[in-house]
Each structure stands twice: as structure tokens, then as C-alpha cells.
Design an enzyme around this catalytic site. Structure first.
Site, short mmCIF file in Angstrom:
data_model
loop_
_atom_site.label_atom_id
_atom_site.label_comp_id
_atom_site.label_asym_id
_atom_site.label_seq_id
_atom_site.Cartn_x
_atom_site.Cartn_y
_atom_site.Cartn_z
N ASP A 41 4.93 0.39 -6.72
CA ASP A 41 4.71 -0.53 -5.61
C ASP A 41 5.99 -1.34 -5.44
OD1 ASP A 41 4.01 -2.39 -3.77
OD2 ASP A 41 2.27 -3.20 -4.86
N TYR A 82 0.68 -7.64 -8.78
CA TYR A 82 -0.09 -7.87 -7.56
C TYR A 82 0.22 -6.74 -6.58
CZ TYR A 82 -1.52 -10.02 -3.11
OH TYR A 82 -2.12 -10.27 -1.89
N LYS A 85 7.48 -5.90 3.32
CA LYS A 85 8.44 -7.01 3.33
C LYS A 85 9.77 -6.65 4.03
CE LYS A 85 5.99 -9.68 0.02
NZ LYS A 85 5.18 -9.15 -1.05
C1 LIG Z 1 3.64 -8.72 -0.98
C2 LIG Z 1 3.18 -7.59 -1.82
C3 LIG Z 1 2.08 -6.78 -1.44
C4 LIG Z 1 1.23 -7.10 -0.25
O1 LIG Z 1 1.93 -7.04 0.94
P1 LIG Z 1 1.31 -7.78 2.24
O2 LIG Z 1 2.28 -7.45 3.33
O3 LIG Z 1 1.26 -9.23 1.89
O4 LIG Z 1 -0.03 -7.20 2.47
C5 LIG Z 1 1.78 -5.69 -2.22
N1 LIG Z 1 2.49 -5.38 -3.31
C6 LIG Z 1 3.55 -6.12 -3.69
C7 LIG Z 1 4.33 -5.72 -4.90
C8 LIG Z 1 3.92 -7.26 -2.97
O5 LIG Z 1 4.93 -8.00 -3.37
#
Ligand SMILES: *Cc1c(COP(=O)(O)O)cnc(C)c1O
Length: 429
Positions: free
Chosen positions: A239, A144, A267
């Protein structure tokens, strides 16, 4: 357990927000019942609108690595706020957070702050396309990357596919630029490059996939991606929105010693405030405006209050043994739960301070296809029992749990006991 206040608030919220929430998983749909409305948090504990107390393993989905309402973060934020909350002009706090990160993370040389993980990924993709002059991107089923249009794509049938959109409102033409392959499958990646060699701008992966279960990849697979990308002059994007500052200060890149071309963060970097970031080499980052012609901007980017929270949080992450202690706590919890487990299919997968509850007879789960959707029934039952025993997890069996430095061994012992009883009940039902 009394939850009438949460129920009442949720009824109201349904009048205001689609499904009563501002982010879908909060709605508790996959575990049943109403979401709890949280009133406050301190350390590893949270309290809901009815006054019930929980040990929290959701930790706002990962950002709160120091737990809730950390004193140092709060004090710093309070001081900053008194001087104003946003200027739309540079502040020294952006320099300070960048310096903190770039000094201790040698995998990136320049950084750009944005306001969410989604925004970081969206910008990183644009940067990869701008830098390479190519359009296609390769992603993995089971990863994701936020709600970026071209990444809301799920695999079609076949090893290498242009997937289907996983959301209405994403044009077919976008999806046609996204190649989707299974995780942990070298053959699929090679096939994709064979077919689209000079068209692939980047390969994007969660090096520690943690948004669809915890699908741990071997270092060999990640090294292989590094080699393939180098060979085809595609960029490798890690990511690290979850794994960054979580498994080590330098994220998965640091843990595995693999140099990606672009890293995305979110995060933890914001200390509980909305911050994301992307970083890369000087050369790649020089493509970003105003230095280069890849446009990216943000009214609240580098927000001083959020920068302050990030500085206060990351400074504490840099204390000696910080990550080792987190991992020791996580091992203590995981081993403790497994030692009292009586339910045959129950498993815990873990890395660093991340853990995932699965119901499976498989020894390893490295691929989205390995997750049995039917097993989520067990999670649902377990979830409701644990909640009544004062244990709060993210309300979905596809989500991972997090340990913060605020979790005490007393919390962990209570949690182990709650799991022991909840797993016993699962056996009876
Ligand atoms: C949480 C997350 C996102 C999205 O971040 P948001 O702050 O919710 O937009 C993208 N990539 C990864 C791997 C994530 O865990």
C-alpha cells in the site's frame, strides 16, 4: 493570535457535519482547540480565515509534493477544465498519466485509476481474492489502509489474532477474514502462515508505515514478506498511497528494490485532486473487469481534470535530482531541529521527505506497541506553541509531516527557530 473567524466557521460546521468536519482528524481533537479553517495556500505557506500565515508541513496529508497552488498544475487544470470536466468516456489524459507512470515505474505493468486511496486498497484486496480464490487477508497492526471494512481491524491479544473491529458497523464475519500481526515480527508472520497456509489471499503492508507514527521497517523484513508470500502463493500488496511518488518515483518498491504483486497509490498521484490507483502485472490485472471477472468501476474514475493535475505534478517529480533535493531539505530541517533541541525525550524519525515527531527514550520505533500513548501530551503542548509561531503540522502526534519542493531554506530556518523556542517552553511546563 486571533482565530475568531475559524472558531465561528467551526461552530457553523458543527450544524452540518458530524463533529464539524468531513474527515475525523481535521477536528483537532487530539491537540485541543478548534481546527483552523484554511482560506488559501501558495507554495509552502497557507493562510487561515483570520489571515494568519503558516509554513505548512501537513501538505494536505501528503498529496502536495510541489506545495500549494503550483503554477504548472493550475495552468494545466485550467486548460483542461475549459473542455469539460467529466465525460464518463475514455480520454487521452488517462493514457498520458498511465504512460508517465508505467514508463518510469517497472514494478507495475498495468494500472486502473480510481478516486481515492481507500478505493484503491478495497479494489486491490478484491483483486487478490479473485486472483487466488482465497478469502483471508493478513495485515499489520499500526498500518492504515483507508476505511475499508475488512481493514478497520485492530489486533486482539496474542501474536496472531483475528482482531476486533476498530469501527462500529463492521460485521464480525468480515473481521474473521482478517488476520492481524505486529510489524517487524517474522515469527508472527510465520505462525499465521502455519495456521492458515492455503487460505491467505494476500499480505498487505504499508512498506513505509506512516499513518501511526513512522514505523520504519528494515529491508530484510520486507524481503522476508516477499519470500513468504511467494512460497505460499499469496499476493504481496504494497500500500503505497503515502510512499508512492514520495520516497522515489517508484515508491518503496523502488527504494528497497522489492517486487510486490499489487501496488496501491493515491495522494501524490492526483496532484491535489481525488485520484487513487492500483497496478500489478499483466496477468493479475487481466482479472479486472471487463477483461476478467473481478468487478470494479467508477463514475468519475480517470477524471480528466484530476488526470491533468496528476500529469503536471508527476512530470515535475521526474526532473533530475527532484527527490535528492527534497531529502536534503528534510535532512537540513531534521538536523537543524535536533541541534537546537533541549528536551530529552524529543526525537525525529525520517525517511526521504517524511518526518515524524516522537517523544520516546527508544532509539528506534518499528512497531505500534512501541508508541507510548502518554507521550502524546508533549505533542499537544508542542503543537499549540508551534501553531502560534506560524508552523502548521497535521493535528495529531500519530501523523507524519511532509516537505514539499516549495519549502525554502528560509522556511526551514524559521521552522528550526520555532522548534528551538517551543521545545524550550516544553521543558519549563
Ligand atoms: C491515505 C492512505 C489511504 C487512504 O487514502 P484516502 O484517499 O484517504 O482514501 C490508504 N492507505 C494509505 C497507506 C494511506 O496513507
Amino acid at each position: 493570535m486571533q482565530t475568531s473567524q475559524s472558531a465561528r466557521l467551526f461552530e457553523k460546521a458543527k450544524n452540518y457535519f458530524p463533529g464539524g468536519v468531513n474527515s475525523p482528524v481535521r477536528a483537532f481533537r487530539s491537540v485541543g482547540g478548534n481546527p483552523l479553517f484554511i482560506e488559501r495556500g501558495k507554495g509552502s505557506h497557507i493562510w487561515d480565515a483570520d489571515g494568519n500565515e503558516y509554513i505548512d508541513y501537513c501538505c494536505s496529508w501528503g498529496p502536495l509534493i510541489l506545495g500549494h497552488a503550483n503554477d504548472e498544475v493550475l495552468n494545466a487544470v485550467e486548460n483542461t477544465m475549459r473542455n469539460g470536466t467529466s465525460f464518463g468516456a475514455p480520454t487521452r489524459l488517462e493514457n498520458e498519466l498511465a504512460e508517465l507512470i508505467l514508463t518510469f515505474n517497472s514494478f507495475i505493468k498495468k494500472i486502473r485509476f480510481v478516486s481515492s486511496g481507500t478505493e484503491a486498497v478495497m479494489s486491490a484486496i478484491r483483486l487478490a481474492r479473485g486472483y487466488t480464490g482465497r478469502t483471508k487477508i493478513l495485515k499489520f497492526e499500526g498500518c492504515y489502509h483507508g476505511h475499508v471494512d475488512s481493514l478497520l481491524v485492530k489486533a486482539g491479544s496474542g501474536l496472531v489474532t483475528f482482531g476486533n473491529t476498530s469501527s462500529a458497523g463492521v460485521p464480525e464475519s468480515f473481521v474473521n477474514e482478517t488476520i492481524t500481526v505486529p510489524l517487524n515480527n517474522k515469527e508472527a508472520v510465520l505462525q499465521a502462515f502455519e495456521r492458515f497456509k492455503d487460505e491467505i489471499a494476500c499480505v498487505i503492508i504499508e512498506p513505509i508505515p506512516a499513518n501511526n507514527g513512522l514505523l520504519l521497517q528494515g529491508k530484510a523484513f520486507l524481503s522476508f514478506l516477499r519470500e513468504v508470500c511467494t512460497q505460499h502463493q499469496s499476493l504481496l500488496i504494497f500500500d503505497e498511497v503515502i510512499s508512492g511518488f514520495r520516497v522515489s518515483f517508484c515508491g518503496a518498491a523502488g527504494l528497497y528494490s522489492i517486487q510486490p504483486d499489487i501496488c496501491t497509490y493515491g495522494k501524490i498521484i492526483g496532484g491535489g485532486f481525488p485520484v487513487g490507483a492500483y497496478g500489478a502485472s499483466q496477468e493479475i490485472m487481466s482479472c479486472v473487469s471487463p477483461e476478467g471477472n473481478v468487478y470494479q468501476a467508477g463514475t468519475l474514475s480517470g477524471n480528466p481534470v484530476a488526470m491533468t493535475a496528476g500529469i503536471a505534478q508527476l512530470t515535475q517529480c521526474l526532473q533530475p535530482h527532484f527527490y535528492r533535493e527534497l531529502e536534503e531539505k528534510t535532512q537540513y530541517l531534521v538536523n537543524g531541529i535536533m541541534s537546537v533541541n533541549s528536551f530529552p525525550l524529543f526525537k525525529l524519525f525520517t525517511l526521504g521527505s517524511i518526518f515524524w515527531i516522537a517523544f520516546t527514550d527508544k532509539k528506534n520505533i518499528t512497531n505500534a506497541d512501541d508508541i507510548d500513548a502518554n507521550s502524546m501530551q508533549y505533542f499537544k503542548t508542542l503543537y499549540q506553541t508551534l501553531l502560534k509561531k506560524g508552523i502548521y503540522l497535521g493535528p495529531s502526534g500519530y501523523e507524519v509531516g511532509f516537505i514539499s519542493s516549495a519549502h525554502t531554506y528560509d522556511d526551514l530556518d524559521k521552522t528550526i527557530l520555532a522548534f528551538k523556542e517551543a521545545l524550550k517552553m516544553l521543558l519549563i511546563e
